[in-house]
Scaffold this motif. Structure first.
Motif, PDB file in Angstrom:
ATOM      1  N   CYS A 135      21.307 -52.137 116.757  1.00  0.00           N
ATOM      2  CA  CYS A 135      20.188 -52.678 117.518  1.00  0.00           C
ATOM      3  C   CYS A 135      20.187 -54.198 117.335  1.00  0.00           C
ATOM      4  O   CYS A 135      20.287 -54.687 116.208  1.00  0.00           O
ATOM      5  CB  CYS A 135      18.884 -52.080 117.011  1.00  0.00           C
ATOM      6  N   ASN A 158      19.505 -44.535 122.086  1.00  0.00           N
ATOM      7  CA  ASN A 158      19.768 -45.643 122.990  1.00  0.00           C
ATOM      8  C   ASN A 158      18.759 -46.756 122.758  1.00  0.00           C
ATOM      9  O   ASN A 158      17.672 -46.523 122.222  1.00  0.00           O
ATOM     10  CB  ASN A 158      19.669 -45.191 124.450  1.00  0.00           C
ATOM     11  N   LEU A 159      19.110 -47.955 123.197  1.00  0.00           N
ATOM     12  CA  LEU A 159      18.169 -49.063 123.192  1.00  0.00           C
ATOM     13  C   LEU A 159      17.123 -48.826 124.270  1.00  0.00           C
ATOM     14  O   LEU A 159      17.428 -48.278 125.333  1.00  0.00           O
ATOM     15  CB  LEU A 159      18.876 -50.380 123.470  1.00  0.00           C
ATOM     16  N   SER A 190      15.096 -50.518 126.990  1.00  0.00           N
ATOM     17  CA  SER A 190      15.253 -51.777 127.715  1.00  0.00           C
ATOM     18  C   SER A 190      14.883 -51.604 129.172  1.00  0.00           C
ATOM     19  O   SER A 190      14.715 -50.484 129.662  1.00  0.00           O
ATOM     20  CB  SER A 190      16.697 -52.278 127.607  1.00  0.00           C
ATOM     21  N   MET A 212      17.967 -58.660 131.736  1.00  0.00           N
ATOM     22  CA  MET A 212      17.635 -57.467 130.975  1.00  0.00           C
ATOM     23  C   MET A 212      16.644 -57.838 129.880  1.00  0.00           C
ATOM     24  O   MET A 212      16.755 -58.889 129.258  1.00  0.00           O
ATOM     25  CB  MET A 212      18.911 -56.899 130.358  1.00  0.00           C
ATOM     26  N   VAL A 222      15.128 -56.357 126.323  1.00  0.00           N
ATOM     27  CA  VAL A 222      15.369 -55.359 125.274  1.00  0.00           C
ATOM     28  C   VAL A 222      14.120 -55.275 124.402  1.00  0.00           C
ATOM     29  O   VAL A 222      13.737 -56.256 123.764  1.00  0.00           O
ATOM     30  CB  VAL A 222      16.599 -55.730 124.412  1.00  0.00           C
ATOM     31  N   CYS A 238      14.955 -50.318 119.543  1.00  0.00           N
ATOM     32  CA  CYS A 238      15.595 -49.005 119.426  1.00  0.00           C
ATOM     33  C   CYS A 238      14.556 -48.020 118.889  1.00  0.00           C
ATOM     34  O   CYS A 238      13.435 -48.414 118.569  1.00  0.00           O
ATOM     35  CB  CYS A 238      16.802 -49.096 118.493  1.00  0.00           C
ATOM     36  N   SER A 258       9.774 -59.117 122.986  1.00  0.00           N
ATOM     37  CA  SER A 258      11.074 -58.516 123.311  1.00  0.00           C
ATOM     38  C   SER A 258      12.159 -59.589 123.341  1.00  0.00           C
ATOM     39  O   SER A 258      11.883 -60.769 123.181  1.00  0.00           O
ATOM     40  CB  SER A 258      10.987 -57.827 124.676  1.00  0.00           C
ATOM     41  N   LEU A 292      22.997 -58.839 131.316  1.00  0.00           N
ATOM     42  CA  LEU A 292      23.843 -57.650 131.368  1.00  0.00           C
ATOM     43  C   LEU A 292      24.971 -57.937 132.346  1.00  0.00           C
ATOM     44  O   LEU A 292      24.732 -58.222 133.515  1.00  0.00           O
ATOM     45  CB  LEU A 292      23.044 -56.435 131.815  1.00  0.00           C
ATOM     46  N   VAL A 321      26.453 -56.953 127.021  1.00  0.00           N
ATOM     47  CA  VAL A 321      25.125 -57.541 126.930  1.00  0.00           C
ATOM     48  C   VAL A 321      25.198 -58.797 126.072  1.00  0.00           C
ATOM     49  O   VAL A 321      25.769 -58.779 124.981  1.00  0.00           O
ATOM     50  CB  VAL A 321      24.122 -56.540 126.315  1.00  0.00           C
ATOM     51  N   VAL A 375      22.643 -61.559 124.391  1.00  0.00           N
ATOM     52  CA  VAL A 375      21.245 -61.879 124.098  1.00  0.00           C
ATOM     53  C   VAL A 375      21.054 -63.382 124.226  1.00  0.00           C
ATOM     54  O   VAL A 375      21.771 -64.174 123.620  1.00  0.00           O
ATOM     55  CB  VAL A 375      20.857 -61.391 122.685  1.00  0.00           C
TER      56      VAL A 375
END
Length: 131
Positions: free
Chosen positions: A42, A54-55, A57, A70, A72, A75, A102, A107, A117, A119
């Protein structure tokens, strides 16, 4: 006397092999209780994600472009509530990220292979541009 010693050694070896095989099966039964870990972490809390996790998002449209925005949230270990001992930190600025905050990410949809992905930052360090 030599045959007696060789027979005793063979019996000990056979008993040892039997014990290892029997206890080895017990280790396999115990390993079924532990879930396999994916090679994915994560980005918020650095927790290993198990298979099937899964995350959480949001991906914004349009879906047919190579680069999408995106958001996020986290998790299952850190969102909606953090597990004990889990700390949410931004990978860009290193500040603590609150439960209502967040990460913003890009993406990249590749033609072949997995999606990528990147960040960009959290709600503190990456703010939308003012017009």
């Amino acid at each position: 006397m030599d045959y007696l010693m060789m027979g005793a050694a063979a019996a000990v070896i056979i008993a040892l092999v039997y014990w290892i095989v029997r206890n080895g099966a017990g280790f396999k039964a115990n390993s079924k209780n532990t879930r396999p870990v994916q090679p994915v972490k994560c980005p918020l809390c650095q927790s290993d994600l198990f298979v099937g996790e899964n995350l959480i998002s949001k991906v914004f449209r349009p879906m047919n472009v190579p680069d999408q925005l995106m958001i996020v949230m986290g998790c299952p270990h850190c969102y909606p509530t953090c597990e004990p001992g889990v700390k949410r930190t931004c990978p860009v600025c290193g500040k603590t990220v609150g439960q209502d905050q967040s990460l913003t990410a890009r993406l990249f949809n590749k033609q072949l292979g997995k999606k990528h992905v990147h960040v960009v930052g959290c709600s503190n360090c990456h703010r939308p541009r003012a017009d």
